[in-house]
Design a protein around this motif. Structure first.
Motif, PDB file in Angstrom:
ATOM      1  N   ALA A 254      -1.958   5.489 -58.566  1.00 31.70           N
ATOM      2  CA  ALA A 254      -2.840   5.620 -57.806  1.00 31.70           C
ATOM      3  C   ALA A 254      -2.969   4.768 -56.348  1.00 31.70           C
ATOM      4  O   ALA A 254      -3.326   5.348 -55.222  1.00 31.70           O
ATOM      5  CB  ALA A 254      -4.165   5.367 -58.322  1.00 31.70           C
TER       6      ALA A 254
ATOM      7  N   ARG B 197      -3.845  10.107 -52.882  1.00 27.41           N
ATOM      8  CA  ARG B 197      -2.951   9.870 -54.057  1.00 27.41           C
ATOM      9  C   ARG B 197      -3.666   9.275 -55.155  1.00 27.41           C
ATOM     10  O   ARG B 197      -3.647   9.502 -56.355  1.00 27.41           O
ATOM     11  CB  ARG B 197      -2.075   8.715 -53.473  1.00 27.41           C
ATOM     12  CG  ARG B 197      -1.270   7.933 -54.679  1.00 27.41           C
ATOM     13  CD  ARG B 197      -0.215   6.915 -54.213  1.00 27.41           C
ATOM     14  NE  ARG B 197      -0.765   5.809 -53.515  1.00 27.41           N
ATOM     15  CZ  ARG B 197      -0.183   4.973 -52.841  1.00 27.41           C
ATOM     16  NH1 ARG B 197       0.995   5.212 -52.489  1.00 27.41           N
ATOM     17  NH2 ARG B 197      -1.025   4.203 -52.175  1.00 27.41           N
ATOM     18  N   ALA B 198      -4.855   8.571 -54.879  1.00 27.91           N
ATOM     19  CA  ALA B 198      -5.605   7.957 -55.753  1.00 27.91           C
ATOM     20  C   ALA B 198      -6.506   9.181 -56.571  1.00 27.91           C
ATOM     21  O   ALA B 198      -6.498   9.235 -58.006  1.00 27.91           O
ATOM     22  CB  ALA B 198      -6.872   7.037 -55.462  1.00 27.91           C
TER      23      ALA B 198
ATOM     24  N   ALA C 143      -4.271  10.789 -59.070  1.00 32.73           N
ATOM     25  CA  ALA C 143      -3.846  10.201 -60.269  1.00 32.73           C
ATOM     26  C   ALA C 143      -4.976  10.487 -61.335  1.00 32.73           C
ATOM     27  O   ALA C 143      -4.853   9.724 -62.593  1.00 32.73           O
ATOM     28  CB  ALA C 143      -3.649   8.728 -59.771  1.00 32.73           C
TER      29      ALA C 143
ATOM     30  N   ALA D  97      -8.679   9.389 -60.094  1.00 36.13           N
ATOM     31  CA  ALA D  97      -9.857   8.621 -59.649  1.00 36.13           C
ATOM     32  C   ALA D  97     -10.952   9.554 -59.377  1.00 36.13           C
ATOM     33  O   ALA D  97     -10.777  10.835 -59.283  1.00 36.13           O
ATOM     34  CB  ALA D  97      -9.487   7.748 -58.406  1.00 36.13           C
TER      35      ALA D  97
ATOM     36  N   ASP E  38     -12.189   4.164 -60.728  1.00 36.09           N
ATOM     37  CA  ASP E  38     -11.138   4.557 -61.581  1.00 36.09           C
ATOM     38  C   ASP E  38     -11.300   4.663 -62.782  1.00 36.09           C
ATOM     39  O   ASP E  38     -12.594   4.617 -63.420  1.00 36.09           O
ATOM     40  CB  ASP E  38      -9.965   3.120 -61.372  1.00 36.09           C
ATOM     41  CG  ASP E  38     -10.219   2.134 -62.103  1.00 36.09           C
ATOM     42  OD1 ASP E  38     -11.102   1.960 -63.268  1.00 36.09           O
ATOM     43  OD2 ASP E  38      -9.812   0.889 -61.676  1.00 36.09           O
TER      44      ASP E  38
END
Length: 139
Positions: free
Chosen positions: A37, A100-101, A104, A106, A126
């Protein structure tokens, strides 16, 4: 510069003047998530015990150290839900960090938004319950 010690590799430098240490349910899984992330780098980790818990993980995130561990209630360190704090990442390209987070895993709380103080700011949670903010300073 301060260091922590990795049993296999020796001293590992601690980066930053203030280091957060998070106790989570699944510190090694959280470390893997933070790599995906936030582009974190694993500096060191104590191998898991027979219950799959680890007492120490050291990551480098965005130029600073972040420490993680699992809860050990039998040693006076019970698991508590994250509350009352936000981990803030100072970033250059907030949209790339945000994407990106989310990719992943989030959960978005507040998408990148131009704020009254002039910066671009966002928040997400998260999978371990920790709230992360991203702040891109105005130029």
């Amino acid at each position: 510069m301060s260091t922590t010690t990795d049993a296999q590799h020796g001293p590992v430098p601690v980066k930053g003047g203030l280091v957060a240490y998070l106790a989570l349910d699944g510190a090694l899984k959280a470390a893997d998530f933070y790599v995906r992330a936030f582009g974190a780098e694993l500096a060191s980790a104590i191998p898991p015990d027979e219950q799959g818990r680890t007492m120490h993980v050291h990551l480098y995130v965005n130029g600073s150290s972040l420490m993680l561990s699992d809860a050990y209630p039998e040693h006076g360190h019970p698991l508590r839900a994250p509350q009352g704090y936000t981990m803030t990442l100072m970033v250059e390209d907030i949209e790339a960090w945000w994407a990106r987070a989310l990719e992943a895993g989030a959960t978005p709380l507040m998408p990148p938004t131009d704020m009254f103080w002039g910066d671009r700011y966002a928040q997400l949670r998260d999978p371990f319950g920790v709230i992360w903010a991203m702040n891109c300073q105005a130029r």
